[in-house]
Design a protein around this motif. Structure first.
Motif, PDB file in Angstrom:
ATOM      1  N   ALA A 261       0.844  -1.182   0.000  1.00 49.15           N
ATOM      2  CA  ALA A 261       0.000   0.000   0.000  1.00 49.15           C
ATOM      3  C   ALA A 261       0.895   1.253   0.000  1.00 49.15           C
ATOM      4  CB  ALA A 261      -0.912  -0.009   1.213  1.00 49.15           C
ATOM      5  N   PRO A 262       0.381   2.363  -0.509  1.00 49.14           N
ATOM      6  CA  PRO A 262       1.214   3.569  -0.598  1.00 49.14           C
ATOM      7  C   PRO A 262       1.480   4.194   0.767  1.00 49.14           C
ATOM      8  CG  PRO A 262      -1.038   4.050  -1.273  1.00 49.14           C
ATOM      9  CD  PRO A 262      -0.955   2.566  -1.085  1.00 49.14           C
ATOM     10  N   GLY A 263       2.522   5.013   0.807  1.00 41.94           N
ATOM     11  CA  GLY A 263       2.833   5.761   2.025  1.00 41.94           C
ATOM     12  C   GLY A 263       3.247   4.846   3.163  1.00 41.94           C
ATOM     13  N   LYS A 264       2.742   5.148   4.359  1.00 40.18           N
ATOM     14  CA  LYS A 264       3.108   4.391   5.555  1.00 40.18           C
ATOM     15  C   LYS A 264       2.148   3.241   5.853  1.00 40.18           C
ATOM     16  CE  LYS A 264       5.393   8.337   7.740  1.00 40.18           C
ATOM     17  NZ  LYS A 264       5.450   9.218   8.937  1.00 40.18           N
ATOM     18  N   ASP A 265       1.202   3.010   4.963  1.00 38.17           N
ATOM     19  CA  ASP A 265       0.245   1.911   5.133  1.00 38.17           C
ATOM     20  C   ASP A 265       0.983   0.582   4.938  1.00 38.17           C
ATOM     21  OD1 ASP A 265      -1.772   0.021   4.944  1.00 38.17           O
ATOM     22  OD2 ASP A 265      -3.110   1.314   3.807  1.00 38.17           O
ATOM     23  N   PRO A 266       1.076  -0.269   5.973  1.00 32.35           N
ATOM     24  CA  PRO A 266       1.891  -1.490   5.876  1.00 32.35           C
ATOM     25  C   PRO A 266       1.151  -2.716   5.351  1.00 32.35           C
ATOM     26  CG  PRO A 266       1.175  -1.200   8.124  1.00 32.35           C
ATOM     27  CD  PRO A 266       0.559  -0.068   7.339  1.00 32.35           C
ATOM     28  N   ARG A 267       0.073  -2.517   4.617  1.00 30.58           N
ATOM     29  CA  ARG A 267      -0.669  -3.675   4.117  1.00 30.58           C
ATOM     30  C   ARG A 267      -0.109  -4.141   2.771  1.00 30.58           C
ATOM     31  NH1 ARG A 267      -6.653  -1.619   4.244  1.00 30.58           N
ATOM     32  NH2 ARG A 267      -5.542   0.271   3.609  1.00 30.58           N
ATOM     33  N   ARG A 268      -0.064  -5.456   2.612  1.00 28.01           N
ATOM     34  CA  ARG A 268       0.519  -6.082   1.426  1.00 28.01           C
ATOM     35  C   ARG A 268      -0.574  -6.822   0.660  1.00 28.01           C
ATOM     36  NH1 ARG A 268       5.438  -7.619  -0.495  1.00 28.01           N
ATOM     37  NH2 ARG A 268       5.805  -9.715  -1.372  1.00 28.01           N
ATOM     38  N   THR A 269      -0.714  -6.523  -0.615  1.00 28.39           N
ATOM     39  CA  THR A 269      -1.646  -7.239  -1.474  1.00 28.39           C
ATOM     40  C   THR A 269      -0.887  -8.304  -2.243  1.00 28.39           C
ATOM     41  OG1 THR A 269      -3.037  -5.265  -1.726  1.00 28.39           O
ATOM     42  CG2 THR A 269      -3.343  -7.017  -3.332  1.00 28.39           C
ATOM     43  N   VAL A 270      -1.404  -9.524  -2.188  1.00 28.30           N
ATOM     44  CA  VAL A 270      -0.776 -10.660  -2.863  1.00 28.30           C
ATOM     45  C   VAL A 270      -1.758 -11.257  -3.864  1.00 28.30           C
ATOM     46  CG1 VAL A 270       0.216 -12.970  -2.564  1.00 28.30           C
ATOM     47  CG2 VAL A 270       0.677 -11.191  -0.863  1.00 28.30           C
TER      48      VAL A 270
END
Length: 210
Positions: A195-204
């Motif tokens: 995710a952009p910026g500081k968002d730590p989510r990962r799309t797989v």
């Protein structure tokens, strides 16, 4: 996972009212998901919440079964689908283990895997419900590599909130942990994005091994 249903039932109104934090990034992710879907696909979404994503993707597929452990969340999803005249979604109370068996052309799990205590078991159930060659798309919170404010909150503040019933189970996953678990379940990872910026989510984006 049903043990968390009461928590999500209680926060359903607040959850439904909250705006999407980064709408441009959310829509970009939806476009990438649409690129791996076909108009003839049947889709299973796990942890659908109030149905926002299922409703957005419904015009691009044949049918979606949208599941969640929270009946309160599902009720809001049904209302939104009715108001928007979306008829090809069924909202079903279920977790990964007792969701409809399919198999499905695509299985989606957005903002879910880090909330499941036995992720390996859940991913095994997801694999069973994905057709050979079918697609699995997940977006998952992964622990930041640097010890920023988010990291410190999860380490120190989250246990306190969980103890008083103000937060659900939350796994401290690394990117390596997540990718390895998806691969162990019988999927081949074909694409990822943070995710952009500081968002730590990962799309797989992954496909079930044929």
């Amino acid at each position: 996972m049903y043990q968390s249903a009461k928590f999500w039932d209680k926060v359903a109104d607040k959850y439904a009212a909250a705006p999407i934090r980064n709408e441009a990034a959310y829509n970009a992710t939806l476009d990438r998901v649409r690129a791996v879907l076909n108009a003839s696909d049947t889709v299973l979404e796990l942890g659908c919440g109030t149905g926002t994503t299922a409703i957005a993707l419904a015009p691009d597929v044949s049918h979606i079964i949208a599941t969640d452990v929270s009946e309160a969340m599902l009720a809001k999803g049904r209302d939104k689908a009715r108001d928007q005249h979306v008829a090809n979604i069924d909202f079903v109370q279920a977790d990964a283990k007792d969701a409809p068996e399919g198999p499905f052309d695509a299985v989606l799990a957005f903002n879910l895997l880090h909330l499941i205590e036995d992720m390996d078991s859940a991913l095994a159930d997801i694999a069973k419900r994905t057709k050979p060659g079918g697609v699995f798309v997940s977006k998952t919170f992964c622990m930041p590599e640097r010890r920023n404010m988010i990291w410190w909150f999860i380490q120190l503040g989250l246990p306190v909130m969980q103890a008083i019933g103000k937060a659900p189970y939350f796994a401290r996953l690394s990117i390596t942990d997540l990718d390895a678990a998806i691969t162990r379940a019988g999927f081949t990872i074909v694409d990822t994005q943070m995710a952009p910026g500081k968002d730590p989510r990962r799309t797989v984006f992954a496909r079930r091994t044929e």
